[in-house]
Motif scaffolding. Structure first.
Motif, PDB file in Angstrom:
ATOM      1  N   UNK A 274       0.896  -1.166  -0.104  1.00 31.63           N
ATOM      2  CA  UNK A 274      -0.099   0.002  -0.057  1.00 31.63           C
ATOM      3  C   UNK A 274       0.713   1.367  -0.016  1.00 31.63           C
ATOM      4  N   UNK A 275       2.021   1.244   0.447  1.00 34.68           N
ATOM      5  CA  UNK A 275       3.066   2.308   0.381  1.00 34.68           C
ATOM      6  C   UNK A 275       3.310   2.536  -1.134  1.00 34.68           C
ATOM      7  N   UNK A 276       2.979   2.040  -2.146  1.00 31.69           N
ATOM      8  CA  UNK A 276       3.276   2.487  -3.363  1.00 31.69           C
ATOM      9  C   UNK A 276       2.287   3.377  -3.826  1.00 31.69           C
ATOM     10  N   UNK A 277       1.093   3.360  -3.191  1.00 32.85           N
ATOM     11  CA  UNK A 277      -0.030   4.433  -3.623  1.00 32.85           C
ATOM     12  C   UNK A 277       0.306   5.902  -3.115  1.00 32.85           C
ATOM     13  N   UNK A 278       0.446   6.734  -3.975  1.00 30.43           N
ATOM     14  CA  UNK A 278       0.749   8.223  -3.494  1.00 30.43           C
ATOM     15  C   UNK A 278       0.004   8.597  -2.537  1.00 30.43           C
ATOM     16  N   UNK A 279       0.827   9.197  -1.634  1.00 26.93           N
ATOM     17  CA  UNK A 279       0.424   9.847  -0.403  1.00 26.93           C
ATOM     18  C   UNK A 279       0.508   8.851   1.004  1.00 26.93           C
ATOM     19  N   UNK A 280       0.723   7.575   0.694  1.00 23.55           N
ATOM     20  CA  UNK A 280       0.899   6.403   1.673  1.00 23.55           C
ATOM     21  C   UNK A 280       2.246   6.038   1.586  1.00 23.55           C
ATOM     22  N   UNK A 281       3.239   6.937   1.036  1.00 23.49           N
ATOM     23  CA  UNK A 281       4.722   6.423   0.992  1.00 23.49           C
ATOM     24  C   UNK A 281       5.348   6.076   2.497  1.00 23.49           C
ATOM     25  N   UNK A 282       4.667   6.806   3.554  1.00 25.77           N
ATOM     26  CA  UNK A 282       5.469   6.855   4.823  1.00 25.77           C
ATOM     27  C   UNK A 282       4.405   6.028   5.741  1.00 25.77           C
ATOM     28  N   UNK A 283       3.834   5.015   5.307  1.00 28.90           N
ATOM     29  CA  UNK A 283       2.702   4.242   6.080  1.00 28.90           C
ATOM     30  C   UNK A 283       3.436   2.866   6.625  1.00 28.90           C
ATOM     31  N   UNK A 284       4.547   2.567   6.122  1.00 29.02           N
ATOM     32  CA  UNK A 284       5.253   1.208   6.211  1.00 29.02           C
ATOM     33  C   UNK A 284       5.216   1.111   7.803  1.00 29.02           C
ATOM     34  N   UNK A 285       4.937  -0.051   8.139  1.00 29.62           N
ATOM     35  CA  UNK A 285       4.854  -0.675   9.388  1.00 29.62           C
ATOM     36  C   UNK A 285       6.291  -0.986   9.985  1.00 29.62           C
ATOM     37  N   UNK A 286       7.223  -1.274   9.050  1.00 31.54           N
ATOM     38  CA  UNK A 286       8.710  -1.683   9.321  1.00 31.54           C
ATOM     39  C   UNK A 286       9.566  -0.890   8.407  1.00 31.54           C
ATOM     40  N   UNK A 287      10.786  -0.641   8.856  1.00 27.82           N
ATOM     41  CA  UNK A 287      11.692  -0.057   8.007  1.00 27.82           C
ATOM     42  C   UNK A 287      12.204  -0.867   7.021  1.00 27.82           C
ATOM     43  N   UNK A 288      12.370  -0.447   5.696  1.00 26.37           N
ATOM     44  CA  UNK A 288      12.734  -1.589   4.767  1.00 26.37           C
ATOM     45  C   UNK A 288      14.050  -2.374   4.919  1.00 26.37           C
ATOM     46  N   UNK A 289      15.128  -1.541   5.840  1.00 27.79           N
ATOM     47  CA  UNK A 289      16.274  -2.269   6.052  1.00 27.79           C
ATOM     48  C   UNK A 289      16.328  -3.196   7.217  1.00 27.79           C
ATOM     49  N   UNK A 290      15.166  -3.219   7.916  1.00 26.50           N
ATOM     50  CA  UNK A 290      14.982  -3.877   9.242  1.00 26.50           C
ATOM     51  C   UNK A 290      15.587  -5.395   9.235  1.00 26.50           C
ATOM     52  N   UNK A 291      15.527  -6.000   8.227  1.00 24.11           N
ATOM     53  CA  UNK A 291      15.773  -7.414   8.158  1.00 24.11           C
ATOM     54  C   UNK A 291      17.051  -7.690   7.388  1.00 24.11           C
ATOM     55  N   UNK A 292      17.806  -6.692   7.113  1.00 21.64           N
ATOM     56  CA  UNK A 292      19.044  -6.960   6.355  1.00 21.64           C
ATOM     57  C   UNK A 292      18.871  -6.724   4.967  1.00 21.64           C
ATOM     58  N   UNK A 293      19.873  -7.476   4.280  1.00 17.83           N
ATOM     59  CA  UNK A 293      19.978  -7.483   2.833  1.00 17.83           C
ATOM     60  C   UNK A 293      18.915  -8.373   2.341  1.00 17.83           C
ATOM     61  N   UNK A 294      18.101  -8.052   1.077  1.00 16.31           N
ATOM     62  CA  UNK A 294      17.316  -8.882   0.646  1.00 16.31           C
ATOM     63  C   UNK A 294      17.748  -9.159  -0.825  1.00 16.31           C
ATOM     64  N   UNK A 295      18.979  -8.820  -0.991  1.00 12.68           N
ATOM     65  CA  UNK A 295      19.720  -8.924  -2.444  1.00 12.68           C
ATOM     66  C   UNK A 295      19.570 -10.539  -2.706  1.00 12.68           C
ATOM     67  N   UNK A 296      18.972 -10.760  -4.122  1.00 13.76           N
ATOM     68  CA  UNK A 296      18.690 -11.857  -4.562  1.00 13.76           C
ATOM     69  C   UNK A 296      19.928 -12.951  -4.796  1.00 13.76           C
ATOM     70  N   UNK A 297      21.169 -12.184  -4.912  1.00 17.40           N
ATOM     71  CA  UNK A 297      22.312 -13.004  -5.554  1.00 17.40           C
ATOM     72  C   UNK A 297      22.446 -14.063  -4.701  1.00 17.40           C
TER      73      UNK A 297
END
Length: 418
Positions: A274-297
């Motif tokens: 839902x954070x992709x919807x304009x105006x809701x960018x700051x409504x994430x429940x958890x910081x994007x980097x909270x779990x460490x790297x999600x790099x697919x490599x």
């Protein structure tokens, strides 16, 4: 992406539903004449997602798997590659021996390699010609194809050795490598010592993550984007699952279903689509980097568990006899999965063409994006349907030749009544 192209071939199964002595429902796959449409459907859906995701700044990409789970279509594709490899080649390893099985996997690896080189050359020189015609070097620089224009001889030589892997064109080398090196050993072991194969695979995945083990790539200092030392674990898990499905039921374990569902919900909340919807960018429940790297490599554990939970839920909650799998729209998607190599290559070309088209017309609006998505997906579905029809024609002719009496008896039953 392109599983990219998973082994496609003779995965002919007739799924059955059985019940255990304790009354818990289980699903198993028994040999038969019909394909398991779940495999083809989800592989085809992954191809459509790959096409959508590969178009830069595509609004429709907000609705693909990568925004709702830690994994994306690439993990789906490789997991199903292992599953379908057992169905396509496992019987050969069991009945005809290791050498005969290796010949089949090598043949498939050769096919994928030829398609990869052809796709690479087509995209490289095609985009180079477009970049020259419109005086916009971005088309070769953005996906790191400029080496083919600057130093074509060395670029082609490194592409032949799979060291040159431009963006969007780096998943087929994974399949070639796995089919050449890992798949023969895996398919030989999976029917004899599946837990040993699984243990070796997980161990190799852990070593790759712990010591950053990877193969070199010219475009990426970190190595292959689809690191075969890590991504082989998905193929292995898929193969082991297929082997157990052929031998015994996959149980619907209530607590495991709940745990898998809880993890899927956790991933959804973390990704916060839902954070992709304009105006809701700051409504994430958890910081994007909270779990460490999600790099697919290196297929980090978060991504690995995410695709395994989704795979388990799909396997035990969706029956292979589900009526919706035979609906025309589902069959159209499944046709893409049946011809994964050809459709992946087509999807790659179409996504690059869509990118050029939208860039040249300034197509940032929703309408042109919807048009290119609709046209691209329609071309994929139509091509897959044509390939399926062409493949079925000789098989029907052979069946009629071998069983003329049965065909003669069957014809009056299909003729229209007066």
């Amino acid at each position: 992406m392109p599983e990219p192209c998973a082994p496609h071939g003779v995965a002919r199964l007739s799924p059955e539903m059985v019940y255990s002595d304790r009354g818990r429902r289980m699903h198993t796959l028994q040999p038969g004449r019909q394909r398991d449409l779940r495999i083809d459907f989800f592989r085809g859906l992954a191809l459509i997602f790959i096409f959508i995701d590969h178009i830069p700044d595509n609004r429709l990409a907000n609705f693909t798997l990568r925004n709702f789970a830690f994994a994306d279509a690439a993990e789906v594709f490789v997991l199903l590659a292992g599953f379908s490899a057992v169905l396509a080649y496992g019987r050969t390893f069991e009945t005809q021996g290791f050498q005969a099985g290796v010949q089949r996997t090598l043949h498939r690896a050769g096919q994928i390699y030829v398609w990869h080189i052809g796709l690479l050359l087509l995209c490289s020189f095609g985009l180079a010609a477009i970049a020259t015609a419109v005086a916009n070097p971005m088309y070769v620089e953005a996906i790191k194809l400029h080496t083919f224009a600057d130093q074509p001889v060395s670029a082609i030589a490194s592409a032949i050795t799979l060291l040159n892997q431009p963006n969007l064109l780096n998943i087929l080398p994974l399949y070639v490598t796995l089919l050449l090196v890992w798949a023969p050993l895996l398919l030989w072991m999976v029917s004899r010592a599946p837990f040993v194969a699984l243990g070796l695979s997980i161990g190799l995945w852990a070593v790759a993550n712990a010591f950053s083990l990877n193969l070199p790539a010219h475009q990426n200092p970190a190595g292959w984007v689809f690191n075969p030392f890590a991504w082989q674990v998905l193929m292995t898990i898929g193969a082991v699952t297929a082997q157990f499905s052929l031998r015994r039921p996959i149980p619907v374990i209530p607590w495991l279903v709940i745990a898998a569902g809880a993890y899927a919900v956790f991933a959804f909340l973390f990704m916060a689509p839902w954070a992709l919807i304009p105006g809701l960018e700051n409504t994430r429940l958890v910081a994007p980097d909270a779990l460490g790297s999600m790099d697919r490599i290196y297929v980090p554990a978060w991504r690995l568990v995410s695709i395994l939970t989704l795979g388990y839920l799909a396997l035990v909650l969706i029956s292979a006899r589900s009526r919706w799998l035979t609906e025309p729209w589902a069959v159209a998607v499944a046709n893409c999965g049946r011809h994964s190599l050809q459709i992946f290559c087509l999807a790659t070309v179409l996504s690059l063409g869509a990118w050029v088209f939208l860039t040249e017309i300034g197509g940032n609006g929703l309408a042109p994006q919807l048009v290119v998505n609709f046209v691209g997906i329609a071309l994929m579905l139509a091509t897959a349907a044509l390939l399926t029809q062409r493949k079925a024609a000789p098989e029907t002719a052979v069946a009629r030749t071998r069983h003329p009496l049965a065909q003669a008896r069957a014809e009056p039953m299909t003729a229209p009544r007066p």
